[in-house]
Design a protein around this motif. Sequence first.
Motif, PDB file in Angstrom:
ATOM      1  N   TRP A  17      16.588 -36.387  -7.862  1.00  0.00           N
ATOM      2  CA  TRP A  17      17.887 -36.933  -7.459  1.00  0.00           C
ATOM      3  C   TRP A  17      18.189 -36.609  -5.999  1.00  0.00           C
ATOM      4  CZ3 TRP A  17      22.559 -38.615 -10.171  1.00  0.00           C
ATOM      5  CH2 TRP A  17      22.330 -38.984 -11.499  1.00  0.00           C
ATOM      6  N   PRO A  18      18.872 -37.526  -5.285  1.00  0.00           N
ATOM      7  CA  PRO A  18      19.480 -37.137  -4.006  1.00  0.00           C
ATOM      8  C   PRO A  18      20.543 -36.069  -4.284  1.00  0.00           C
ATOM      9  CG  PRO A  18      19.503 -39.537  -4.316  1.00  0.00           C
ATOM     10  CD  PRO A  18      19.137 -38.931  -5.632  1.00  0.00           C
ATOM     11  N   GLY A  19      20.486 -34.950  -3.575  1.00  0.00           N
ATOM     12  CA  GLY A  19      21.371 -33.829  -3.875  1.00  0.00           C
ATOM     13  C   GLY A  19      22.846 -34.178  -3.846  1.00  0.00           C
ATOM     14  N   GLY A  20      23.229 -35.035  -2.910  1.00  0.00           N
ATOM     15  CA  GLY A  20      24.643 -35.335  -2.738  1.00  0.00           C
ATOM     16  C   GLY A  20      25.270 -36.138  -3.854  1.00  0.00           C
ATOM     17  N   LEU A  21      24.484 -36.635  -4.807  1.00  0.00           N
ATOM     18  CA  LEU A  21      25.032 -37.447  -5.891  1.00  0.00           C
ATOM     19  C   LEU A  21      25.158 -36.685  -7.210  1.00  0.00           C
ATOM     20  CD1 LEU A  21      23.311 -40.909  -5.320  1.00  0.00           C
ATOM     21  CD2 LEU A  21      25.691 -40.290  -4.889  1.00  0.00           C
ATOM     22  N   LEU A  22      24.749 -35.434  -7.226  1.00  0.00           N
ATOM     23  CA  LEU A  22      24.845 -34.640  -8.446  1.00  0.00           C
ATOM     24  C   LEU A  22      26.139 -33.842  -8.468  1.00  0.00           C
ATOM     25  CD1 LEU A  22      21.172 -33.390  -8.709  1.00  0.00           C
ATOM     26  CD2 LEU A  22      22.360 -34.726 -10.435  1.00  0.00           C
ATOM     27  N   ARG A  23      26.679 -33.635  -9.658  1.00  0.00           N
ATOM     28  CA  ARG A  23      27.900 -32.858  -9.806  1.00  0.00           C
ATOM     29  C   ARG A  23      27.579 -31.370  -9.760  1.00  0.00           C
ATOM     30  NH1 ARG A  23      31.128 -36.041 -14.701  1.00  0.00           N
ATOM     31  NH2 ARG A  23      31.587 -37.940 -13.509  1.00  0.00           N
ATOM     32  N   ALA A  24      28.327 -30.649  -8.939  1.00  0.00           N
ATOM     33  CA  ALA A  24      28.165 -29.200  -8.875  1.00  0.00           C
ATOM     34  C   ALA A  24      28.787 -28.559 -10.109  1.00  0.00           C
ATOM     35  CB  ALA A  24      28.819 -28.658  -7.612  1.00  0.00           C
TER      36      ALA A  24
END
Length: 265
Positions: A17-24
């Motif tokens: 996944w592109p990191g910026g699209l995952l929920r923290a």
Amino acid sequence: MRGQPRILINTPDVELWPGGLLRARSNADARVLSRAGRVLRRKRDGRYLAAALPEGMLSLSPRWAHEPGIEAALDALDSLRTDRGFDIDASGELPLEQLIERLDSLGLDESYGEKVGLGLVPEPVALAFAGFDRYRRPLWLTAHAARAWEGMRRIAGSEGVVLEAISGYRSHHYQLGIFERKLARGQTVEQILTVNAAPGYSEHHSGNALDIGTPGEAPAEESFENTAAFAWLTANAEAFGFLMSYPRDNPHGIVYEPWHWYYAR
């Protein structure tokens, strides 16, 4: 890797996944995801395994390097790093062997598909980011379907009709998870099949299927057919390559789904 288009890279066991699209899921996650070019995410349960940072790989899960399928995921990561000309339109499909083994564990085989008139649906190797769905989840589709969806949604909007994506791509693992949870609650495979398609037989696996809704209307309900959105789709969707897969009395025995549309070009 930061300048790359937002693409989901798919391997049999792990997604990149592109990191910026995952929920923290914690403050520590947020700091890592904001810097990650890619995050390796286990398909079976969505667990974050490792993050590709500018300084190297960062573990997000104990023993991540020993996870099933991790070598294929790292090979895909290396290809992304070195191949600036990645062509999502020609990225191909994943093999079906692993899925067939899991169907066997459920007591199913391809005779199920013959009975309902459906074939096994492979997953794409790569999917394009197509915006967000109604629930602010990233929507993944094949590149062709993503472009068609964006064009269709934009034109509908210009004519006063709001189309919302309810869901797009779903993995084989996602469908298997439905069966595993219901089996754990005491249902039989036969009971589950009356409501859910067998893993591997959903059009959503292809990345070309969309469940579509409109504001104020409950998702995946037959009442969608009474909306302006459905009327617009009926008149215009085919021009963008989308067809309604399951009309009334369809030959697959699947319930009428006015919300489910498939990109068929």
